[in-house]
Write an enzyme that holds these catalytic residues in place. Structure first.
Site, PDB file in Angstrom:
ATOM      1  N   ALA A  73       0.829  -1.211   0.000  1.00  0.00           N
ATOM      2  CA  ALA A  73       0.000   0.000   0.000  1.00  0.00           C
ATOM      3  C   ALA A  73       0.860   1.256   0.000  1.00  0.00           C
ATOM      4  O   ALA A  73       0.421   2.311  -0.463  1.00  0.00           O
ATOM      5  CB  ALA A  73      -0.935   0.006   1.205  1.00  0.00           C
ATOM      6  N   ASP A  74       2.094   1.145   0.508  1.00  0.00           N
ATOM      7  CA  ASP A  74       2.981   2.317   0.466  1.00  0.00           C
ATOM      8  C   ASP A  74       3.234   2.720  -0.992  1.00  0.00           C
ATOM      9  O   ASP A  74       3.125   3.893  -1.349  1.00  0.00           O
ATOM     10  CB  ASP A  74       4.296   2.083   1.240  1.00  0.00           C
ATOM     11  CG  ASP A  74       5.022   0.795   0.871  1.00  0.00           C
ATOM     12  OD1 ASP A  74       4.510   0.018   0.036  1.00  0.00           O
ATOM     13  OD2 ASP A  74       6.118   0.565   1.428  1.00  0.00           O
ATOM     14  N   ALA A  75       3.490   1.710  -1.826  1.00  0.00           N
ATOM     15  CA  ALA A  75       3.741   2.008  -3.245  1.00  0.00           C
ATOM     16  C   ALA A  75       2.541   2.727  -3.869  1.00  0.00           C
ATOM     17  O   ALA A  75       2.689   3.657  -4.659  1.00  0.00           O
ATOM     18  CB  ALA A  75       4.046   0.723  -4.007  1.00  0.00           C
TER      19      ALA A  75
ATOM     20  N   TRP B  34       2.583   6.247  -2.563  1.00  0.00           N
ATOM     21  CA  TRP B  34       3.667   7.014  -3.219  1.00  0.00           C
ATOM     22  C   TRP B  34       3.226   7.456  -4.626  1.00  0.00           C
ATOM     23  O   TRP B  34       3.549   8.535  -5.067  1.00  0.00           O
ATOM     24  CB  TRP B  34       4.961   6.205  -3.351  1.00  0.00           C
ATOM     25  CG  TRP B  34       5.686   5.703  -2.139  1.00  0.00           C
ATOM     26  CD1 TRP B  34       6.721   4.814  -2.157  1.00  0.00           C
ATOM     27  CD2 TRP B  34       5.506   6.034  -0.740  1.00  0.00           C
ATOM     28  NE1 TRP B  34       7.179   4.553  -0.885  1.00  0.00           N
ATOM     29  CE2 TRP B  34       6.450   5.292   0.009  1.00  0.00           C
ATOM     30  CE3 TRP B  34       4.647   6.864  -0.036  1.00  0.00           C
ATOM     31  CZ2 TRP B  34       6.560   5.356   1.403  1.00  0.00           C
ATOM     32  CZ3 TRP B  34       4.739   6.935   1.357  1.00  0.00           C
ATOM     33  CH2 TRP B  34       5.677   6.203   2.053  1.00  0.00           C
TER      34      TRP B  34
END
Ligand code: UDP
Ligand code: MG
Length: 423
Positions: A190-192, A195
């Site tokens: 989910a960070d990707a 980002w």
């Protein structure tokens, strides 16, 4: 307070490591931060560690109280981050996970960067990444440097290497109606996904230096999730973070206690550890015992000669050693059951190697045809990636070769595959 940093720490069942993460926040060289411990209903040991840090007024603790069976419905850490973002007040936002520790200069270096570059909104630093075994011994490490301005930071910059302004998070919110995307398809990264929302607005700017140590443990989500298909095929043995072992049977998880695990001669080498959220997604079926037998098991009559394969709660006779061989059954894991027990199982169709039009394949066998692997389930052949088959501990070398005419006789089911999402 205007320059305060909000640190959002997400936590789930890593008590020892969490303690170090928390300590690394207290060790920061600047005092102007608030820490939001967002715990996803961890075990008592983890809660106890958190309690010892709560005297510090800068620390807030929230427990999601999520029910296990709800875990898979959202990418949990993204849900928790969104909650913390809406409750917190720092000018700058940064993230921490329970398996990462900051170096003590991290907050100072990154906030100074923003003071020197007041028009910028996102900074990222370098990271020391350590792969550890179950006893936390490091077996591989690598340094990820922050060198260039990134127009696309997805899958290049770790969750814990970034600081951004609240302003840019609000811009994301205005555009998407949420901060992080907690759709469960992003469990893996989910960070990707966040980002990519950020870089739609502004690139990531590098700051020279290594600012945290991130551990990859054998039970990290990404490690466990790799090559695990969703849904799982029936007939495999799985466990989560705790010791309990389950059989996936008719798409339910059925507990097998140690006693029955040994009784039915399951090999421990076939147990696959999967992420808790994925395990908890399965409804709980009837635990396995002598009167609620598991499917996809070869059994033998005690003292007798007959072998049977249990499928759809019926016993299918294995009529001769050729058939046994053909389906690559394993002679060394055949429990001998009392005749009375076997008599009580209704009979199903006798197994055969003759693939006549009415043939019923045994479930959960691995076949090969033209360099591809297929898994049988409900008389269909499901294409299965070799990496997925290996992850699920199938004996790929024992795959049963199918002839063209036999292969063509069966319908194909949904493939079992796994895909790493890139952006
Ligand atoms: N996590 C969570 N709920 C869960 C499982 C994990 O909030 O049910 C959090 C966990 O605390 C961590 C993050 O998700 O902050 C990533 O988990 P992990 O470190 O296991 O995965 P990876 O580093 O492989 O992405
Ligand atoms: Mg992690």
């Amino acid at each position: 307070m205007s320059d305060m940093v909000t640190i959002i720490l997400t936590s789930y069942n890593k008590p020892k490591l969490l303690e170090q993460s928390l300590q690394s926040v207290l060790n920061q060289t600047i005092p102007n931060w608030e820490l939001w411990i967002m715990d996803d209903n961890s075990n008592k040991q983890t809660q106890d560690v958190i309690q010892t840090f709560l005297d510090d007024k800068r620390i807030t603790y929230l427990n999601s109280k999520v029910k296990d069976e709800e875990r898979y419905k959202k990418t949990r850490y993204a849900t928790l981050i969104n909650q913390a973002l809406s409750l917190s007040s720092g000018k700058y936002i940064t993230y921490l996970t329970d398996d990462t520790t900051y170096f003590s200069n991290r907050l100072q270096a990154m906030t100074e960067y923003f003071h020197e570059n007041p028009s910028r909104n996102i900074v990222y630093g370098g990271q020391l990444l350590r792969y550890v075994d179950g006893n936390l011994n490091v077996f591989y490490e690598s340094k990820i440097a922050a060198k260039e301005k990134l127009k696309n930071a997805s899958n290049k910059v770790d969750h814990c290497s970034v600081m951004h302004t609240r302003q840019i998070a609000e811009n994301v919110y205005s555009k998407y109606g949420s901060y992080w995307n907690d759709d469960p398809i992003f469990w893996h990264n989910a960070d990707a996904e966040f980002w990519s929302r950020l870089t739609e607005i502004e690139p990531f700017y590098p700051i020279d230096g290594i600012f945290e140590i991130a551990l990859k443990t054998p039970s990290s989500f990404q490690v466990l999730n790799r090559h695990v298909p969703d849904p799982l095929p029936n007939g495999i043995l799985v466990r989560g973070l705790t010791k309990e072992v389950y059989l996936i049977d008719n798409q339910k998880k059925r507990l097998i206690s140690e006693k029955w695990f040994n009784y039915f001669q399951y090999p421990t080498s076939k147990i696959i550890q999967i992420p808790d959220p994925l395990l908890f997604k399965y409804q709980t079926g009837i635990p396995i015992n002598e009167s609620d037998l598991p499917n996809q098991l070869v059994i033998k009559e005690d003292g007798g000669r007959n072998y049977y394969f249990i499928q759809e709660n019926k016993k299918r006779k294995v009529p001769n050693p050729q058939v046994f061989e053909f389906y690559s059954f394993n002679q060394s894991h055949v429990p001998e059951l009392p005749k009375k027990m076997i008599d009580s199982i209704p009979p199903g169709r006798v197994l055969s190697t003759e693939m006549t039009p009415h043939h019923l394949l045994p479930d959960g066998r691995l076949f090969s045809y033209k360099q591809e692997l297929y898994l049988s389930q409900k008389n269909r052949l499901h294409l299965i990636d070799v990496n997925v088959a290996l992850k699920l501990k199938f004996n790929v070398r024992d795959a049963i070769e199918l002839k063209e005419k036999d292969f063509k006789r069966f319908k194909q089911g949904n493939p079992f595959h796994w895909e790493f999402k890139t952006y």
